[in-house]
Design a protein around this motif. Structure first.
Motif, PDB file in Angstrom:
ATOM      1  N   ARG A 184      96.767 -46.179  57.878  1.00  0.00           N
ATOM      2  CA  ARG A 184      95.768 -47.191  57.516  1.00  0.00           C
ATOM      3  C   ARG A 184      96.024 -47.700  56.095  1.00  0.00           C
ATOM      4  O   ARG A 184      96.017 -48.910  55.860  1.00  0.00           O
ATOM      5  CB  ARG A 184      94.354 -46.584  57.625  1.00  0.00           C
ATOM      6  N   GLU A 185      96.286 -46.750  55.192  1.00  0.00           N
ATOM      7  CA  GLU A 185      96.509 -47.148  53.788  1.00  0.00           C
ATOM      8  C   GLU A 185      97.713 -48.078  53.673  1.00  0.00           C
ATOM      9  O   GLU A 185      97.621 -49.165  53.117  1.00  0.00           O
ATOM     10  CB  GLU A 185      96.745 -45.889  52.929  1.00  0.00           C
ATOM     11  N   VAL A 186      98.854 -47.621  54.250  1.00  0.00           N
ATOM     12  CA  VAL A 186     100.083 -48.383  54.064  1.00  0.00           C
ATOM     13  C   VAL A 186     100.006 -49.716  54.804  1.00  0.00           C
ATOM     14  O   VAL A 186     100.425 -50.753  54.286  1.00  0.00           O
ATOM     15  CB  VAL A 186     101.302 -47.561  54.533  1.00  0.00           C
ATOM     16  N   GLU A 187      99.418 -49.704  55.996  1.00  0.00           N
ATOM     17  CA  GLU A 187      99.318 -50.961  56.748  1.00  0.00           C
ATOM     18  C   GLU A 187      98.445 -51.961  55.999  1.00  0.00           C
ATOM     19  O   GLU A 187      98.752 -53.153  55.944  1.00  0.00           O
ATOM     20  CB  GLU A 187      98.762 -50.688  58.158  1.00  0.00           C
ATOM     21  N   GLY A 188      97.360 -51.432  55.412  1.00  0.00           N
ATOM     22  CA  GLY A 188      96.494 -52.315  54.631  1.00  0.00           C
ATOM     23  C   GLY A 188      97.251 -52.951  53.487  1.00  0.00           C
ATOM     24  O   GLY A 188      97.187 -54.176  53.281  1.00  0.00           O
ATOM     25  N   ARG A 189      97.999 -52.148  52.773  1.00  0.00           N
ATOM     26  CA  ARG A 189      98.733 -52.689  51.621  1.00  0.00           C
ATOM     27  C   ARG A 189      99.831 -53.621  52.086  1.00  0.00           C
ATOM     28  O   ARG A 189     100.144 -54.608  51.427  1.00  0.00           O
ATOM     29  CB  ARG A 189      99.315 -51.539  50.812  1.00  0.00           C
TER      30      ARG A 189
END
Lengths: 112, 292
Positions: free
Chosen positions: A100-105
């Motif tokens: 979730r974190e990396v996809e968001g960024r």
């Protein structure tokens, strides 16, 4: 946190990480089963598993480092994610969180 | 050079110390696992051969037959008597740090066939008693014949030995010295029991313990653990190198970004202050704080 320099590479690294996190998660459950069978029931049917699992875990470490370097994690975070691969079930949760974190960024940087 | 300068930052030096600790301990752990692998492999081989019952020699191998694949270390039993002449010494052999001779005598089975038996070890070549007379049942650990010695028939100390001295238990040499049908094997005597009326002279020579089987035996699982420790160590080293390189690269980019526009299509939009509304407000208050 630093910006992601190469979103394409980071995306690939994330996919690699997700696959390895899932594999290690499953492997870890097999390992727990092996230990329960071995020490609880003196059943040695799965005794062959710890050894290949060690190598799978190593690939997970490589996948984590690969992703970490590409998205600019610090050493502390990398080590924590790596250690998460040693705790049953935790690796699934960490994988979700990381994804979730990396996809968001990535969405942010790809949108630019 | 720049990378080297980066590596000398206190942070990377500290992590380097940690890396050294990891490398040393993981290497050591790997060696320990390798040792476990060796001794486990050996123990498994010993348990395997010890678990098998003592077999009659002729059920394992017959005279002139090829040595069986699983015959090494096999405990066998044979009944017969030692030929009165034909005893030889094999040198140089070592036992518990001493150099001496193996005492090898031809054992003639009741059922036919001659088996070389290593009866024991001695440092005194001149004082070897002849093999005991009478019928015996010998229990021994089977071994294949040795390869020809580099220096055949060493005359020991100017011929003081009562028996001829050979360089190895070379069956092609023994077959010419001894009568009867020779086995393609020899045995380390573990026990000699009188069969019937024979009187055994008490401990004429010190027994030679048979070589532990499985010198090449390796528990592959522990060997893999050893390999894994070393791979982890290598991985830690890679992590350090990679982090230092990244840091050096960051420094270089920062320096380049301050001095002039370093063209990098992937990140130039982010560097452009006009298109990044989030970064400027963040940076500016910090600068104001530090200046006040």
């Amino acid at each position: 946190m630093n910006e992601i320099r190469d979103p394409q590479a980071a995306h690939k690294a994330l996919t690699f990480f997700k696959v390895m996190a899932f594999t290690v998660g499953i492997g870890l459950l097999v390992l727990v089963t092996e230990m329960v069978l071995r020490y609880g029931f003196d059943n040695h049917a799965l005794d062959w598993w710890p050894q290949p699992h060690g190598f799978i875990y190593m690939v997970y470490l490589v996948a984590t480092a690969n992703l970490g370097f590409k998205v600019g994690w610090g050493l502390g975070k990398m080590v924590l994610v790596m250690l998460a691969g040693c705790v049953p079930f935790l690796s699934f949760w960490v994988e979700q969180k990381v994804a979730r974190e990396v996809e968001g960024r990535l969405e942010g940087s790809l949108a630019l | 050079m720049e990378v080297l300068r980066t590596a000398l930052k206190p942070r990377w030096l500290g992590l380097f110390a940690l890396l050294v600790v990891i490398l040393v301990s993981f290497t050591w752990l790997g060696l320990w696992q390798l040792d476990v692998a060796r001794s486990k492999g050996r123990a498994e081989a010993v348990a395997h051969s010890a678990g098998r019952p003592v077999a009659d020699l002729t059920t394992v191998v017959r005279p002139h037959q090829a040595f069986p694949d699983d015959g090494s270390g096999r405990r066998v039993r044979a009944t017969g008597s030692y030929a009165a002449d034909g005893q030889v010494l094999v040198a140089p052999r070592r036992l518990d740090g001493r150099t001496g001779y193996w005492v090898v005598a031809p054992f003639v089975l009741d059922s036919g066939g001659t088996l070389p038996v290593v009866r024991g070890f001695t440092t005194e070549a001149a004082a070897v008693p002849p093999p005991p007379a009478g019928r015996f049942t010998v229990v021994g650990s089977l071994a294949p014949g040795e390869s020809p010695a580099d220096t055949p028939s060493v005359p020991s100390g100017g011929g003081t030995a009562a028996d001829p001295v050979l360089g190895s238990i070379d069956l092609s040499v023994l077959v010419n010295r001894w009568h009867g049908d020779l086995f393609n094997a020899f045995a380390f005597a573990l026990e000699e029991r009188a069969a019937g009326d024979a009187k055994l002279d008490p401990a004429p020579v010190e027994r030679v313990p048979p070589p532990a089987p499985g010198e090449t035996g390796l528990s592959w699982r522990n060997a893999a653990y050893a390999l894994q420790w070393w791979l982890f160590a290598a991985f830690a080293a890679y992590m350090w190198v990679r982090m230092v390189r990244d840091d050096a690269e960051n420094d270089r980019r920062e320096a380049a970004g301050e001095t002039g526009p370093k063209t990098d299509p992937g990140r130039s939009p982010e560097k452009d202050p006009g298109k990044d509304p989030e970064k400027d407000p963040e940076k500016d208050p910090q600068k104001e704080k530090s200046s006040t």
